[in-house]
Motif scaffolding. Structure first.
Motif, PDB file in Angstrom:
ATOM      1  N   UNK A 169       0.984  -1.222  -0.036  1.00 50.52           N
ATOM      2  CA  UNK A 169      -0.070   0.005  -0.021  1.00 50.52           C
ATOM      3  C   UNK A 169       0.647   1.211  -0.117  1.00 50.52           C
ATOM      4  N   UNK A 170       0.963   2.074  -1.159  1.00 47.87           N
ATOM      5  CA  UNK A 170       1.771   3.106  -1.243  1.00 47.87           C
ATOM      6  C   UNK A 170       1.551   4.184   0.035  1.00 47.87           C
ATOM      7  N   UNK A 171       2.514   4.921   0.234  1.00 43.08           N
ATOM      8  CA  UNK A 171       2.223   5.875   1.275  1.00 43.08           C
ATOM      9  C   UNK A 171       1.179   6.743   1.293  1.00 43.08           C
ATOM     10  N   UNK A 172       0.683   7.094  -0.109  1.00 36.02           N
ATOM     11  CA  UNK A 172      -0.122   8.263  -0.535  1.00 36.02           C
ATOM     12  C   UNK A 172       0.250   9.720  -0.312  1.00 36.02           C
ATOM     13  N   UNK A 173       1.665   9.917  -0.194  1.00 37.11           N
ATOM     14  CA  UNK A 173       2.351  11.121   0.046  1.00 37.11           C
ATOM     15  C   UNK A 173       3.118  11.357  -1.315  1.00 37.11           C
ATOM     16  N   UNK A 174       2.966  12.512  -1.939  1.00 40.81           N
ATOM     17  CA  UNK A 174       3.942  12.715  -3.047  1.00 40.81           C
ATOM     18  C   UNK A 174       5.212  13.493  -2.428  1.00 40.81           C
ATOM     19  N   UNK A 175       6.378  12.960  -2.816  1.00 38.21           N
ATOM     20  CA  UNK A 175       7.663  13.549  -2.292  1.00 38.21           C
ATOM     21  C   UNK A 175       8.298  13.895  -3.474  1.00 38.21           C
ATOM     22  N   UNK A 176       8.407  15.433  -3.741  1.00 39.01           N
ATOM     23  CA  UNK A 176       8.934  15.769  -4.991  1.00 39.01           C
ATOM     24  C   UNK A 176       9.932  16.960  -4.690  1.00 39.01           C
ATOM     25  N   UNK A 177      11.139  16.857  -5.106  1.00 40.22           N
ATOM     26  CA  UNK A 177      12.423  17.710  -4.950  1.00 40.22           C
ATOM     27  C   UNK A 177      11.916  18.929  -5.755  1.00 40.22           C
ATOM     28  N   UNK A 178      12.357  20.117  -5.375  1.00 41.90           N
ATOM     29  CA  UNK A 178      12.320  21.511  -6.204  1.00 41.90           C
ATOM     30  C   UNK A 178      13.463  22.032  -6.096  1.00 41.90           C
ATOM     31  N   UNK A 185      14.506  17.191 -13.424  1.00 43.64           N
ATOM     32  CA  UNK A 185      13.606  16.648 -12.674  1.00 43.64           C
ATOM     33  C   UNK A 185      12.367  16.334 -13.329  1.00 43.64           C
ATOM     34  N   UNK A 186      11.883  17.072 -14.214  1.00 42.34           N
ATOM     35  CA  UNK A 186      10.636  16.968 -15.253  1.00 42.34           C
ATOM     36  C   UNK A 186      11.081  15.842 -16.080  1.00 42.34           C
ATOM     37  N   UNK A 187      12.321  15.761 -16.576  1.00 43.50           N
ATOM     38  CA  UNK A 187      12.513  14.474 -17.738  1.00 43.50           C
ATOM     39  C   UNK A 187      12.733  13.414 -16.851  1.00 43.50           C
ATOM     40  N   UNK A 188      13.095  13.193 -15.706  1.00 40.03           N
ATOM     41  CA  UNK A 188      13.327  11.872 -14.852  1.00 40.03           C
ATOM     42  C   UNK A 188      11.921  11.580 -14.404  1.00 40.03           C
ATOM     43  N   UNK A 189      11.048  12.402 -14.097  1.00 43.54           N
ATOM     44  CA  UNK A 189       9.407  12.033 -13.764  1.00 43.54           C
ATOM     45  C   UNK A 189       8.903  11.591 -15.097  1.00 43.54           C
ATOM     46  N   UNK A 220       7.798  10.412  -8.755  1.00 43.72           N
ATOM     47  CA  UNK A 220       7.732  11.651  -8.273  1.00 43.72           C
ATOM     48  C   UNK A 220       9.074  11.940  -7.960  1.00 43.72           C
ATOM     49  N   UNK A 221      10.017  10.781  -7.431  1.00 40.99           N
ATOM     50  CA  UNK A 221      11.559  11.284  -7.141  1.00 40.99           C
ATOM     51  C   UNK A 221      12.111   9.725  -7.003  1.00 40.99           C
ATOM     52  N   UNK A 222      13.097   9.738  -6.505  1.00 46.00           N
ATOM     53  CA  UNK A 222      14.033   8.387  -6.487  1.00 46.00           C
ATOM     54  C   UNK A 222      13.684   7.369  -5.486  1.00 46.00           C
ATOM     55  N   UNK A 223      12.415   7.384  -4.748  1.00 46.27           N
ATOM     56  CA  UNK A 223      12.085   6.630  -3.757  1.00 46.27           C
ATOM     57  C   UNK A 223      10.617   6.237  -3.863  1.00 46.27           C
TER      58      UNK A 223
END
Length: 569
Positions: free
Chosen positions: A65-74, A89-93, A99-102
């Protein structure tokens, strides 16, 4: 601190159903490679997995069950190299769908709940920025709130340069989160996969209670190219690979990918404190520990010493194989090496989870040499103390099995602090707040034995011996040669009946006729019965003073007569 090493992944060849293994260069059939979890059948190379693939491999089907929280670097710095960081960042997504590396959430392994955070190297090399640091820290906080184990799977080049000092601070933030887990006794397991480098290795990746690395994984701080250029030296074969790190004491386990889920399931069952129990059958009728010295047969002390040293006598690992329903060996002192003369790990014994630790000798020349004849180096004592302190944090009783002629008296051992390691082990055992049971299996030689025998309850096999010095060494010091070993052994009162009279041991376990070596299974049944009995009835401790009874036990030993002066001349 990101690594620039070329990723060891499979590369497309001529047709989409085939790939070339990055390890051996041979072509591999992709459907079969996927069935093999990305492990090459030819060379055993472990290709990298995406985070979602890793979750599918490790967790029970449908349990995540995913955490439900989006973790995004800025882009807090407005950082630009050849491209603005925001564009990267946009290209990696877009490329990864993350959303990020985890990825983090809850799941189950073998029916046991676990909080999991899995890094994905495909997202900017798995580098740790604010989003990764926040996701890992939040996962640790949720594990603490739910009181369930935390599993972190690492795959990272290190801290994310594009976030500058903000990225650097994630090392402290995640480390503090792991410190809180330790303080509150919530287990954490870190699974290190290829590659794990830089600020991730130097923070949460190596702070788990148990460190497991996937076979062949590259793990380190600086990359090998950086080290080779800085030192101007050729690096050793296998440098920074998981197997190299295991040998150098930095890891508990190295496991092939196919064995990871099973290993994690066993660890979680043991950490949960309700391991499966095998019906070992009834103990022998005469298995009860003896506390009356007169009930023990008298025999020459030198005969006892020779029996205790018999190479056919069951070793610690022999006994573990017979008394434990499960045993997961853990390795390394986290400083220098893994000393094979001391073995230890989590075990299930009669329904109890224990940290089972002991000296290990051997039966043949090859094993005796490899185990240094059961004489530990400083690393052995530091490994034992590390495991005992881990058990203490998690509320797991400690059981030690003692069988050594003494600590190794070598040059390297002295240079690395042999006496300091022994002293810290004795002190560390004295400070444990969990029940501690020690059993003298064969030889109990000097401080090298005592370093694993500061216990609430000290048991001794009938034909074992326990002394401040070996009879031969004592004879040499007093008479100039070892020829007086037999009478010296008698004078040292090192046998079970004598030590029971002195109060050095609390009870003696009867051995079958001919000794433990004559009927190892019978001896093991007696040993298991005594250990379970001791664990079922732990010594009473004063409120607020864990381990006080252990202190009082040793406080009584050898108390000299106090002369008050109230006597006639």
């Amino acid at each position: 601190m990101t690594t620039t090493a070329e990723p060891p992944v499979v590369l497309p060849v001529d047709e989409p159903k085939w790939a070339r293994c990055r390890g051996c260069g041979r072509p591999a059939y992709l459907p079969r490679l996927r069935r093999d979890l990305g492990v090459c059948r030819e060379c055993g190379h472990h290709g990298r997995l995406r985070a979602a693939e890793r979750l599918d491999q490790l967790l029970d089907p449908g349990s995540f069950t995913p955490s439900g929280t989006s973790y995004r670097s800025v882009d807090v710095l407005g950082f630009t190299d050849s491209r603005p960081y925001g564009e990267r960042l946009r290209a990696a997504r877009e490329r990864t769908g993350l959303d990020d590396a985890v990825l983090s959430g809850t799941g189950e392994i073998a029916g046991r709940p676990v909080l999991v955070a899995v890094m994905d190297f495909a997202f900017m090399g798995g580098s740790m920025g604010a989003a990764v640091g926040e996701a890992v820290t939040t996962a640790a906080e949720r594990a603490l709130d739910l009181r369930i184990p935390l599993l972190v799977v690492t795959a990272s080049g290190g801290a994310r340069m594009q976030e500058g000092a903000v990225s650097l601070m994630q090392m402290a933030k995640t480390s503090y989160a792991f410190a809180r887990l330790r303080r509150h006794g919530v287990p954490s397991i870190c699974l290190l996969t290829d590659p794990t480098y830089g600020g991730v290795t130097a923070s949460f990746a190596t702070l788990g209670d148990i460190l497991v690395a996937e076979s062949g994984a590259a793990v380190g701080f600086a990359g090998p190219e950086v080290i080779a250029k800085a030192t101007g030296k050729r690096l050793p074969d296998g440098f920074q690979r998981a197997e190299y790190l295991l040998e150098h004491g930095m890891l508990d386990r190295v496991e092939p990918r196919t064995g990871l889920r099973g290993l994690l399931g066993r660890l979680l069952a043991l950490l949960a404190g309700d391991p499966a129990t095998d019906d070992a059958g009834a103990a022998p009728a005469d298995a009860e520990p003896l506390t009356d010295p007169e009930a023990l047969a008298a025999r020459p002390a030198w005969d006892t010493v020779r029996t205790a040293r018999d190479p056919r006598r069951p070793t610690t690992l022999d006994h573990i194989g017979m008394i434990a329903d499960d045993f997961v060996e853990l390795h390394g002192d986290r400083l220098y090496a893994d000393d094979p003369s001391v073995v230890g790990g989590l075990a299930a014994v009669g329904g109890h989870t224990v940290m089972l630790i002991g000296h290990q000798k051997g039966h043949d020349t090859q094993e005796l040499v490899r185990r240094n004849f059961g004489m530990p180096q400083p690393e052995g004592y530091r490994k034992a103390l590390r495991l005992m302190q881990l058990a203490d944090r998690l509320g797991i009783p400690v059981v030690t099995l003692v069988d050594t002629q003494g600590a190794y008296p070598g040059l390297g051992a002295e240079e690395r602090g042999q006496a300091w390691a022994i002293a810290e082990s004795i002190l560390g055992m004295a400070e444990l707040t969990v029940p501690v049971v020690s059993v003298i299996l064969g030889e109990g030689g000097s401080g090298g034995a005592l370093a694993l025998a500061v216990a609430d309850r000290v048991l001794m096999l009938e034909n074992a011996c326990y002394s401040v010095i070996s009879p031969e060494s004592c004879s040499t010091i007093l008479f100039g040669d070892p020829s007086h070993a037999a009478p010296v052994a008698e004078a040292l009162r090192l046998t079970a009946p004598e030590l029971l009279r002195l109060g050095v041991v609390d009870a003696v376990l009867p051995e079958p006729p001919g000794g433990a070596q004559a009927a190892p299974a019978v001896m093991a049944a007696t040993l298991r019965h005594a250990i379970v009995q001791a664990l079922d009835e732990p010594p009473a401790a004063r409120p607020g003073e864990p381990g006080r009874s252990r202190y009082e036990r040793f406080r009584r030993l050898g108390t000299p007569h106090t002369d008050t002066g109230d006597h006639d001349d």
